[in-house]
Design a protein around this motif. Structure first.
Motif, PDB file in Angstrom:
ATOM      1  N   ASP A  95      -3.937   9.679   5.133  1.00  0.00           N
ATOM      2  CA  ASP A  95      -4.088  10.952   4.424  1.00  0.00           C
ATOM      3  C   ASP A  95      -5.096  10.819   3.281  1.00  0.00           C
ATOM      4  O   ASP A  95      -5.897  11.732   3.031  1.00  0.00           O
ATOM      5  CB  ASP A  95      -2.744  11.423   3.875  1.00  0.00           C
ATOM      6  N   ILE A  96      -5.064   9.692   2.571  1.00  0.00           N
ATOM      7  CA  ILE A  96      -6.021   9.466   1.485  1.00  0.00           C
ATOM      8  C   ILE A  96      -7.442   9.385   2.051  1.00  0.00           C
ATOM      9  O   ILE A  96      -8.387   9.950   1.477  1.00  0.00           O
ATOM     10  CB  ILE A  96      -5.662   8.183   0.706  1.00  0.00           C
ATOM     11  N   ARG A  97      -7.599   8.708   3.167  1.00  0.00           N
ATOM     12  CA  ARG A  97      -8.913   8.618   3.805  1.00  0.00           C
ATOM     13  C   ARG A  97      -9.397  10.006   4.246  1.00  0.00           C
ATOM     14  O   ARG A  97     -10.571  10.353   4.060  1.00  0.00           O
ATOM     15  CB  ARG A  97      -8.834   7.672   5.004  1.00  0.00           C
ATOM     16  N   ARG A  98      -8.487  10.801   4.784  1.00  0.00           N
ATOM     17  CA  ARG A  98      -8.866  12.152   5.214  1.00  0.00           C
ATOM     18  C   ARG A  98      -9.225  13.030   4.012  1.00  0.00           C
ATOM     19  O   ARG A  98     -10.140  13.866   4.087  1.00  0.00           O
ATOM     20  CB  ARG A  98      -7.732  12.787   6.015  1.00  0.00           C
ATOM     21  N   SER A  99      -8.528  12.833   2.892  1.00  0.00           N
ATOM     22  CA  SER A  99      -8.848  13.621   1.694  1.00  0.00           C
ATOM     23  C   SER A  99     -10.249  13.288   1.194  1.00  0.00           C
ATOM     24  O   SER A  99     -10.954  14.162   0.677  1.00  0.00           O
ATOM     25  CB  SER A  99      -7.809  13.358   0.601  1.00  0.00           C
ATOM     26  N   ALA A 100     -10.666  12.022   1.342  1.00  0.00           N
ATOM     27  CA  ALA A 100     -12.014  11.621   0.938  1.00  0.00           C
ATOM     28  C   ALA A 100     -13.063  12.260   1.831  1.00  0.00           C
ATOM     29  O   ALA A 100     -14.148  12.639   1.377  1.00  0.00           O
ATOM     30  CB  ALA A 100     -12.146  10.099   0.969  1.00  0.00           C
ATOM     31  N   GLU A 101     -12.744  12.376   3.106  1.00  0.00           N
ATOM     32  CA  GLU A 101     -13.697  12.959   4.060  1.00  0.00           C
ATOM     33  C   GLU A 101     -13.852  14.461   3.874  1.00  0.00           C
ATOM     34  O   GLU A 101     -14.916  15.022   4.163  1.00  0.00           O
ATOM     35  CB  GLU A 101     -13.231  12.664   5.488  1.00  0.00           C
ATOM     36  N   THR A 102     -12.802  15.113   3.363  1.00  0.00           N
ATOM     37  CA  THR A 102     -12.807  16.577   3.248  1.00  0.00           C
ATOM     38  C   THR A 102     -12.839  17.073   1.800  1.00  0.00           C
ATOM     39  O   THR A 102     -12.803  18.287   1.568  1.00  0.00           O
ATOM     40  CB  THR A 102     -11.564  17.159   3.942  1.00  0.00           C
ATOM     41  N   ASP A 103     -12.911  16.141   0.837  1.00  0.00           N
ATOM     42  CA  ASP A 103     -12.871  16.513  -0.588  1.00  0.00           C
ATOM     43  C   ASP A 103     -11.646  17.363  -0.910  1.00  0.00           C
ATOM     44  O   ASP A 103     -11.723  18.344  -1.655  1.00  0.00           O
ATOM     45  CB  ASP A 103     -14.147  17.263  -0.998  1.00  0.00           C
ATOM     46  N   ASP A 104     -10.511  16.968  -0.381  1.00  0.00           N
ATOM     47  CA  ASP A 104      -9.268  17.716  -0.557  1.00  0.00           C
ATOM     48  C   ASP A 104      -8.438  17.062  -1.664  1.00  0.00           C
ATOM     49  O   ASP A 104      -7.706  16.103  -1.424  1.00  0.00           O
ATOM     50  CB  ASP A 104      -8.487  17.740   0.764  1.00  0.00           C
ATOM     51  N   ILE A 105      -8.547  17.585  -2.883  1.00  0.00           N
ATOM     52  CA  ILE A 105      -7.854  16.993  -4.021  1.00  0.00           C
ATOM     53  C   ILE A 105      -6.339  17.129  -3.888  1.00  0.00           C
ATOM     54  O   ILE A 105      -5.584  16.243  -4.303  1.00  0.00           O
ATOM     55  CB  ILE A 105      -8.344  17.624  -5.352  1.00  0.00           C
ATOM     56  N   ASP A 106      -5.856  18.228  -3.305  1.00  0.00           N
ATOM     57  CA  ASP A 106      -4.415  18.419  -3.147  1.00  0.00           C
ATOM     58  C   ASP A 106      -3.819  17.371  -2.212  1.00  0.00           C
ATOM     59  O   ASP A 106      -2.768  16.790  -2.499  1.00  0.00           O
ATOM     60  CB  ASP A 106      -4.112  19.829  -2.616  1.00  0.00           C
ATOM     61  N   LEU A 107      -4.495  17.142  -1.092  1.00  0.00           N
ATOM     62  CA  LEU A 107      -4.032  16.128  -0.150  1.00  0.00           C
ATOM     63  C   LEU A 107      -4.080  14.752  -0.792  1.00  0.00           C
ATOM     64  O   LEU A 107      -3.158  13.942  -0.623  1.00  0.00           O
ATOM     65  CB  LEU A 107      -4.890  16.157   1.117  1.00  0.00           C
ATOM     66  N   PHE A 108      -5.138  14.472  -1.535  1.00  0.00           N
ATOM     67  CA  PHE A 108      -5.251  13.175  -2.197  1.00  0.00           C
ATOM     68  C   PHE A 108      -4.102  12.943  -3.178  1.00  0.00           C
ATOM     69  O   PHE A 108      -3.471  11.883  -3.175  1.00  0.00           O
ATOM     70  CB  PHE A 108      -6.580  13.059  -2.938  1.00  0.00           C
ATOM     71  N   LEU A 109      -3.829  13.918  -4.044  1.00  0.00           N
ATOM     72  CA  LEU A 109      -2.797  13.750  -5.063  1.00  0.00           C
ATOM     73  C   LEU A 109      -1.429  13.517  -4.445  1.00  0.00           C
ATOM     74  O   LEU A 109      -0.663  12.670  -4.902  1.00  0.00           O
ATOM     75  CB  LEU A 109      -2.763  14.986  -5.972  1.00  0.00           C
ATOM     76  N   GLU A 110      -1.124  14.246  -3.389  1.00  0.00           N
ATOM     77  CA  GLU A 110       0.173  14.090  -2.742  1.00  0.00           C
ATOM     78  C   GLU A 110       0.278  12.733  -2.048  1.00  0.00           C
ATOM     79  O   GLU A 110       1.282  12.022  -2.193  1.00  0.00           O
ATOM     80  CB  GLU A 110       0.408  15.219  -1.741  1.00  0.00           C
TER      81      GLU A 110
END
Length: 280
Positions: A186-201
């Protein structure tokens, strides 16, 4: 058996039938004219209880309703208060509030679909932990920490999480490692999509799972206040692509060291992750 009807004059009403059976209360209702969800708080049988009705089919009679309902005990007020507290605490740790953001009592109660009392109690508990502060107008607010305070949080996290990851590398189970890998993905996917919400969770769950894997007593209680301070600070800035990708690599390195059962490498990786994370 007692029947209660609630609603504004001329508006939709909710009729609730309460029946005592073997010291338990069975509830049924007719929702034909009542939009869901409906939240009530009434003192019945000497116990203040909060109820939520949502998504249930319309029932034509009280007897039919009783046949469709499981035999449930009323939810206690203490349980509701704890649920509200845990929800607000987790939202702080996941960065769903920003530093300086006001937390109006009525707005939170409306958003959570509950009365004012459990929200007030939860905010008071968070204030005692320093996770929210009271403004001159008595509205609660997410605190704004100084640079030194954030550096101190970094130092404390490094000490605690280094000890946790060292033990996690040797004590982890196969199932825990698999779950940790899901958070890394999920952290890797958040980096690919610039998704701060996914990263924080995902970031929160990754670090809390390592704490659980360590089997250290009290580690969760020690880390949670630090994370309640940290989450909003990450939210206050928008990470750039390079920092996102660096964080994804750091979490992967922590995971790989734990998978190899290499505590020394795990400590080095978690320290790098924590230190670079404050560049956010």
């Amino acid at each position: 058996m007692s029947a209660f009807s609630f609603g504004s004059p001329g508006g939709p009403k909710l009729c609730i039938l309460a029946k005592r059976t073997n010291e338990k209360t069975v509830w049924c209702y007719n929702k034909a004219k009542c939009p869901a969800p409906i939240f009530l708080s009434r003192e019945l049988f000497g116990v203040m209880t909060d109820f939520e009705f949502s998504g249930a089919p319309s029932l034509t009679s009280h007897s039919n309703a009783e046949r469709h309902l499981p035999d449930l005990s009323p939810v206690s007020r203490d349980m509701l208060h704890e649920q509200i507290y845990e929800m607000l605490k987790r939202n702080l740790m996941m960065g769903r509030f920003k530093p300086g953001q006001k937390l109006p009592l009525r707005g939170l109660a409306k958003s959570l679909g509950t009365s004012l009392m459990p929200v007030r109690d939860a905010l008071q508990r968070l204030e005692s932990a320093g996770s929210v502060v009271s403004t001159p107008s008595r509205t609660m607010m997410v605190p704004v920490f100084s640079r030194k305070q954030m550096q101190d949080i970094c130092t404390l996290r490094t000490v605690l999480e280094s000890a946790a990851v060292e033990r996690a590398a040797t004590l982890r189970t196969k199932e825990q490692l698999e779950n940790l890998g899901l958070h890394v993905a999920d952290i890797r996917r958040s980096a690919e999509t610039d998704d701060i919400d996914l990263f924080l969770e995902a970031n929160y769950h990754f670090h809390m799972l390592i704490a659980e894997m360590s089997r250290l007593s009290f580690i969760g209680q020690l880390l949670e206040p630090l994370w309640m301070h940290l989450g909003p600070s990450i939210r206050s800035s928008v990470p750039n692509k390079a920092l996102f990708q660096s964080s994804a690599r750091n979490h992967q390195n922590v995971y790989d060291a734990i998978a190899r059962r290499d505590p020394i490498a795990a400590i080095a990786a978690i320290r790098t992750d924590i230190t670079e994370g404050y560049n956010f």
